[in-house]
Design an enzyme around this catalytic site. Structure first.
Site, PDB file in Angstrom:
ATOM      1  N   HIS A   1       0.811  -1.224   0.000  1.00 42.43           N
ATOM      2  CA  HIS A   1       0.000   0.000   0.000  1.00 42.43           C
ATOM      3  C   HIS A   1       0.841   1.270   0.000  1.00 42.43           C
ATOM      4  O   HIS A   1       0.322   2.359  -0.240  1.00 42.43           O
ATOM      5  CB  HIS A   1      -0.992  -0.006   1.185  1.00 42.43           C
ATOM      6  CG  HIS A   1      -0.388   0.226   2.526  1.00 42.43           C
ATOM      7  ND1 HIS A   1      -0.111  -0.796   3.401  1.00 42.43           N
ATOM      8  CD2 HIS A   1      -0.025   1.362   3.165  1.00 42.43           C
ATOM      9  CE1 HIS A   1       0.388  -0.305   4.514  1.00 42.43           C
ATOM     10  NE2 HIS A   1       0.461   1.008   4.394  1.00 42.43           N
TER      11      HIS A   1
ATOM     12  N   ASP B   1       0.302  -7.742   1.548  1.00 39.77           N
ATOM     13  CA  ASP B   1       0.625  -6.316   1.664  1.00 39.77           C
ATOM     14  C   ASP B   1       2.134  -6.089   1.714  1.00 39.77           C
ATOM     15  O   ASP B   1       2.629  -5.272   2.484  1.00 39.77           O
ATOM     16  CB  ASP B   1      -0.049  -5.671   2.881  1.00 39.77           C
ATOM     17  CG  ASP B   1       0.022  -4.136   2.834  1.00 39.77           C
ATOM     18  OD1 ASP B   1       0.132  -3.592   1.721  1.00 39.77           O
ATOM     19  OD2 ASP B   1      -0.001  -3.492   3.902  1.00 39.77           O
TER      20      ASP B   1
ATOM     21  N   SER C   1       4.549   2.931   7.689  1.00 41.88           N
ATOM     22  CA  SER C   1       4.273   1.763   6.840  1.00 41.88           C
ATOM     23  C   SER C   1       5.510   1.328   6.075  1.00 41.88           C
ATOM     24  O   SER C   1       6.167   2.130   5.423  1.00 41.88           O
ATOM     25  CB  SER C   1       3.166   2.082   5.842  1.00 41.88           C
ATOM     26  OG  SER C   1       1.945   2.263   6.479  1.00 41.88           O
TER      27      SER C   1
END
Length: 483
Positions: A121, A151, A224
């Site tokens: 992402h 992911d 992230s």
């Protein structure tokens, strides 16, 4: 998924861990709970290898359909002098300029020649990726491969002798063990936070495959793709999510363990896509199944309160060949205890189609042990590679404004040449205009590339094409992507 689970915001973290006061790092985990924990060793190891990733998606012109306003149409152009393009059913097509999008995240350098692991992402849809190291060196990055199911993503910069973070074994992590998260939250570069491993093999129902390490080290937006690091200064997880109702840290973050990461990275390097081995079953945690049945007033005795309850077994899959049936409970894979679905997913995530495993399960509360060969989504043990447009054996171009008006369609791709390949085999000829493939509108060549890639690695590698000829005659084709 419950309401709270829906509030989880994807983010990631960096990692660095701890050294116990003056001791050899390898001895850190042996220190009694009352011992002093020094995290500086782990931070020093992690900071140079954790990078800041800047994401840019350029402004684009897109054609959208809008419900027409009859009064607006009358007063702005009552006789259609200005060629306002209209669709059927009281809609009209308009071109809009999408804004330029910028975002940032983190990543971890895992090889000195520039391979970097991050979250899918963080890079999905990017037109430009810029990587900034802890020493402020900047590089342009390219995407090697992505895996939405876990992911994870692998990107590459052209560099030499770059600082790296050694990869540790996340299986050896213990609940209560100290860890650090390293990343770039809120563009605060090279930030280190500390906490403990709060839980392992946690499911959040956000990805297709997940077995998260839960930590109370603070993780926020921009973390992230960063690193979760143990006290020996080893990468043990890629931070991916936080649990929050506000979008900011509220106690818990979640990292993808290196046991999953290692296999995904290796596959992306070798094949460009993940070689996913399947049991081809569906199920849930035994304790969740028991709780659900009790809520209905049913008494349940499966012979255990732990494991994976098998709710469905697909014909022809590895689970079926192992003799699994609805109502069975999987308890071990290759001798390793399985107490919940996340642990089963983690065990299978390290396997490839063709690998043999030993599976233990309860059938009518009786113990069964079987050896079975795992298969891919297409039901065989072959390597699955993402197909390129070359497999179609044809050339395409976006249709013109004049073609749209003439055929009263919004978008499409014209087949301008057909050579030997899947298109010719299916009977597609030059001049045919493709409107949809597998129910996805075809507006650009990028749309075509994506649908071909997705279909080629799916359980059914077929393109179902809808379109029409220049005469307006509609036609449908099924294009097989594999033998």
């Amino acid at each position: 998924m419950n309401k709270n689970a829906r509030t989880m915001i994807a983010i990631a973290a960096l990692g660095a861990l701890t050294l116990v006061g003056g001791m050899n790092p390898a001895m850190a985990n042996t220190l009694p709970p009352s011992g002093y924990v020094d995290l500086t060793y782990a931070a020093e190891k992690a900071l140079p290898a954790v990078v800041h990733i800047k994401y840019v998606q350029n402004s684009k012109v897109q054609t959208i359909e809008m419900q027409s306003d009859p009064f607006e149409d009358f007063f702005s152009d009552p006789f259609g002098f200005f060629g306002n393009p209209r669709g059927n059913g009281g809609t009209q097509r308009r071109q809009v300029q999408t804004p330029k999008r910028e975002a940032s995240g983190s990543g971890v350098i895992i090889s000195s020649d520039g391979y970097i692991v991050t979250n899918n992402h963080v890079v999905e849809g990017a037109d430009e990726l810029t990587v900034t190291l802890n020493d402020n060196r900047e590089f342009s990055a390219r995407i090697i491969g992505t895996d939405k199911t876990t992911d994870l993503a692998l990107i590459k910069v052209d560099g030499k002798n770059l600082p790296t973070l050694p990869i540790g074994d996340s299986d050896k992590l213990r609940v209560g063990e100290w860890v650090i998260a390293v990343g770039n939250p809120f563009n605060l570069n090279s930030t280190v936070t500390a906490g403990i491993v709060s839980a392992k093999a946690r499911s959040l129902y956000a990805n297709g495959v997940e077995s998260f390490i839960q930590t109370d080290a603070a993780i926020n937006a921009g973390n992230s793709g960063g690193a979760l690091v143990n006290t020996q200064g080893e990468l043990v997880g890629i931070n991916a999510m936080l649990y929050s109702q506000t979008g900011s840290y509220s106690g818990y973050g979640f990292a993808i363990p290196t046991t999953i990461m290692n296999k995904v990275v290796d596959d992306l390097k070798k094949y460009g896509t993940v070689q996913r081995a399947l049991l081809d079953i569906s199920g849930q945690d035994v304790h969740n199944y028991i709780d659900l049945e009790k809520s209905k007033g049913n008494e349940v005795d499966l012979g255990t309160n732990e494991g994976v309850y098998v709710a469905k077994v697909n014909d022809g899959g590895a689970g079926s060949e192992a003799g699994l049936e609805e109502g069975d409970v999987i308890t071990h894979i290759d001798g390793k205890k399985v107490t919940k679905m996340a642990e089963l997913q983690e065990a299978l995530a390290s396997k490839r189609p063709g690998d043999k495993i030993t599976i233990n399960y309860l059938h009518n509360k009786k113990k069964v042990e079987k050896n079975v060969v795992l298969k891919n989504a297409q039901g065989n043990t072959k390597v699955v590679k993402s197909a390129d447009l070359d497999v179609l054996g044809a050339n395409f171009k976006e249709i013109t404004k004049e073609q749209k008006e003439q055929l009263n369609i919004n978008s499409g791709l014209e087949v301008i040449k057909v050579n030997n390949g899947a298109m010719k085999d299916a009977g597609v000829t030059k001049g045919f205009i493709i409107q949809k493939i597998n129910d996805v509108n075809m507006k650009t060549l990028d749309d075509l590339q994506k649908v071909v890639k997705d279909a080629s690695t799916s359980k059914e590698p077929v393109l179902y094409i809808q379109g029409l000829y220049p005469t307006g005659k509609k036609k449908y084709f099924a294009v097989q992507l594999s033998e």
